[in-house]
Design a protein around this motif. Structure first.
Motif, PDB file in Angstrom:
ATOM      1  N   UNK A 179      34.549 -23.083 -22.890  1.00  0.00           N
ATOM      2  CA  UNK A 179      36.138 -23.323 -22.326  1.00  0.00           C
ATOM      3  C   UNK A 179      36.826 -22.105 -22.037  1.00  0.00           C
ATOM      4  N   UNK A 180      36.574 -21.176 -23.082  1.00  0.00           N
ATOM      5  CA  UNK A 180      37.564 -19.776 -22.594  1.00  0.00           C
ATOM      6  C   UNK A 180      37.118 -19.152 -21.393  1.00  0.00           C
ATOM      7  N   UNK A 181      35.891 -19.374 -21.001  1.00  0.00           N
ATOM      8  CA  UNK A 181      35.373 -18.673 -19.750  1.00  0.00           C
ATOM      9  C   UNK A 181      36.305 -19.248 -18.410  1.00  0.00           C
ATOM     10  N   UNK A 182      36.869 -20.462 -18.818  1.00  0.00           N
ATOM     11  CA  UNK A 182      37.821 -21.066 -17.484  1.00  0.00           C
ATOM     12  C   UNK A 182      38.917 -20.302 -17.487  1.00  0.00           C
ATOM     13  N   UNK A 204      39.243 -16.906 -18.363  1.00  0.00           N
ATOM     14  CA  UNK A 204      38.782 -15.669 -18.550  1.00  0.00           C
ATOM     15  C   UNK A 204      38.644 -15.178 -16.796  1.00  0.00           C
ATOM     16  N   UNK A 205      38.111 -16.067 -16.096  1.00  0.00           N
ATOM     17  CA  UNK A 205      37.862 -16.064 -14.787  1.00  0.00           C
ATOM     18  C   UNK A 205      38.817 -15.897 -13.922  1.00  0.00           C
ATOM     19  N   UNK A 206      40.022 -16.551 -13.752  1.00  0.00           N
ATOM     20  CA  UNK A 206      40.988 -16.369 -13.010  1.00  0.00           C
ATOM     21  C   UNK A 206      41.714 -15.313 -13.605  1.00  0.00           C
ATOM     22  N   UNK A 207      42.005 -14.800 -14.970  1.00  0.00           N
ATOM     23  CA  UNK A 207      42.519 -13.893 -15.370  1.00  0.00           C
ATOM     24  C   UNK A 207      42.131 -12.328 -14.867  1.00  0.00           C
ATOM     25  N   UNK A 208      40.689 -12.269 -14.828  1.00  0.00           N
ATOM     26  CA  UNK A 208      39.907 -11.268 -13.987  1.00  0.00           C
ATOM     27  C   UNK A 208      40.363 -11.366 -12.494  1.00  0.00           C
ATOM     28  N   UNK A 209      40.357 -12.164 -11.870  1.00  0.00           N
ATOM     29  CA  UNK A 209      40.828 -12.355 -10.549  1.00  0.00           C
ATOM     30  C   UNK A 209      42.154 -11.665 -10.395  1.00  0.00           C
ATOM     31  N   UNK A 210      43.047 -12.235 -11.112  1.00  0.00           N
ATOM     32  CA  UNK A 210      44.610 -11.507 -11.080  1.00  0.00           C
ATOM     33  C   UNK A 210      44.467 -10.068 -11.122  1.00  0.00           C
TER      34      UNK A 210
END
Length: 69
Positions: free
Chosen positions: A9-12, A14-20
């Motif tokens: 669930x942590x991937x959900x 990390x992905x938006x955080x990487x985009x930001x």
């Protein structure tokens, strides 16, 4: 199956955080956002970072509270 989804669930998060982070990096380096040395640009940048950190902490605390009843 649900345990595996909870485990990753942590991937959900990390992905938006990487985009930001990618968007902020492009805005600062390629567009020269902070190269003008305008105080308002610096305040906008710092306040944006503070908002991102507050949202990230609230999401982490929500998931932590949800996983430990």
């Amino acid at each position: 199956m649900i345990k595996k989804n909870k485990k990753f669930g942590f991937l959900l998060l990390l992905i938006p955080l990487g985009i930001v982070i990618r968007y902020i990096d492009r805005k600062v380096t390629q567009d020269g956002f902070l190269s003008t040395n305008a105080i308002s640009d610096h305040y906008l940048f710092i306040s944006g970072l503070v908002v991102v950190v507050i949202v990230l902490l609230s999401v982490i605390l929500y998931f932590d509270k949800k996983s430990n009843p």
